[in-house]
Scaffold this active site. Structure first.
Site, short mmCIF file in Angstrom:
data_model
loop_
_atom_site.label_atom_id
_atom_site.label_comp_id
_atom_site.label_asym_id
_atom_site.label_seq_id
_atom_site.Cartn_x
_atom_site.Cartn_y
_atom_site.Cartn_z
N CYS A 107 0.79 -1.16 0.05
CA CYS A 107 -0.09 0.04 0.00
C CYS A 107 0.84 1.15 0.00
O CYS A 107 1.98 1.30 0.67
CB CYS A 107 -1.06 0.16 1.26
SG CYS A 107 -2.19 1.48 1.42
N HIS A 149 -8.97 -4.25 -2.46
CA HIS A 149 -7.92 -3.33 -1.69
C HIS A 149 -8.49 -1.77 -1.62
O HIS A 149 -8.47 -1.33 -0.43
CB HIS A 149 -6.43 -3.61 -2.07
CG HIS A 149 -5.48 -2.58 -1.51
ND1 HIS A 149 -4.31 -3.30 -0.90
CD2 HIS A 149 -5.20 -1.25 -1.51
CE1 HIS A 149 -3.57 -2.37 -0.18
NE2 HIS A 149 -4.22 -1.05 -0.90
N GLU A 150 -8.53 -1.43 -2.80
CA GLU A 150 -9.09 0.05 -2.88
C GLU A 150 -10.51 0.16 -2.26
O GLU A 150 -10.84 0.96 -1.47
CB GLU A 150 -9.25 0.39 -4.40
CG GLU A 150 -7.82 0.74 -4.98
CD GLU A 150 -6.82 1.10 -4.17
OE1 GLU A 150 -6.88 2.08 -3.30
OE2 GLU A 150 -5.42 0.68 -4.46
N HIS A 153 -10.12 0.56 1.38
CA HIS A 153 -9.69 1.94 2.11
C HIS A 153 -11.07 2.65 2.03
O HIS A 153 -11.13 3.59 2.96
CB HIS A 153 -8.91 2.53 0.72
CG HIS A 153 -7.39 2.28 0.81
ND1 HIS A 153 -6.78 2.52 1.88
CD2 HIS A 153 -6.51 1.67 -0.11
CE1 HIS A 153 -5.49 2.19 1.93
NE2 HIS A 153 -5.21 1.52 0.64
NI NI Z 1 -3.70 0.85 -0.43
#
Ligand code: NI
Length: 209
Positions: A107, A149-150, A153
């Site tokens: 990240c 993953h995004e 967030h």
């Molecule tokens: Ni990230």
């Protein structure tokens, strides 16, 4: 259009762990946010970036698709190669996802560390595109990993929270001999994954990192 600072741990942990709000209307302001994200992502040489990483708690994220990875030779052989492309997900909603697969995670907000996490092998997502149109995506393989993953967030979830064990976390160490990996547990044997598994930082702690 401006390159923005990418917020990192441990300083910005509180913000990065805050869930983002949906975009109410895709207009000029969202267009500017997307431009800033695109410029910042390109400057960082990353593959994905979410608005909270530049300090904006709105559900907007960029995902590079079509990159593939080394674990996908079989799939790659079955599908024609395509050019990587950066897509925008606004207010993404996961419609369904398939069983997790283990792979590399890193990240831009957690520099110097990498880990191995489970991410969906396949994921269907509905989101608005940059013109505010609703689009449905089927992400597979590495694309699904990046998208997951995004989207995490936007929920205030970091890849550290997806670690099954601290044994899966490594420092990236660069010296004159090249890039190496140092187990996090060797540097910080005192740190434990919490319950829920949230890693108590420090992430730094050895010279040069
Ligand atoms: Ni990230």
């Amino acid at each position: 259009m401006a390159e923005r600072t990418i917020l990192t741990l441990p300083k910005h942990e509180k913000l990065l762990r805050t869930p983002s709000k949906p975009v109410a209307r895709v207009g000029q302001r969202t267009a500017r946010l997307i431009e800033d994200l695109e410029e910042t992502l390109a400057a960082a040489g990353g593959i994905g970036l979410a608005a909270p990483q530049i300090g904006v708690l709105e559900r907007v994220a960029l995902v590079t698709i079509g990159l593939g990875d080394d674990d996908e030779e079989e799939e790659a052989a079955a599908t024609p190669p395509r050019e990587p492309e950066v897509i925008v997900l606004i207010n993404p909603e996961i419609l369904d996802e398939e069983e997790g697969v283990r792979g590399y995670d890193g990240c831009l907000s957690i520099p110097g560390l990498q880990g191995y996490t489970e991410r969906p092998r396949r994921m269907r997502v509905r989101a608005l595109d940059r013109s505010g149109e609703s689009v449905e995506y089927l992400f597979e393989g590495y694309d699904a990993r990046v998208a997951a993953h995004e989207i995490d967030h936007l929920e205030g979830i970091l890849f550290l929270d997806r670690l099954a064990t601290l044994e899966d976390l490594y420092y990236i160490v660069e010296d004159e001999e090249g890039v190496g990996f140092l187990p996090y547990t060797e540097v910080h044997p005192e740190v434990e994954l919490g319950d829920p598994p949230r890693l108590a930082l420090p992430t730094r702690g050895i010279a040069g990192l």
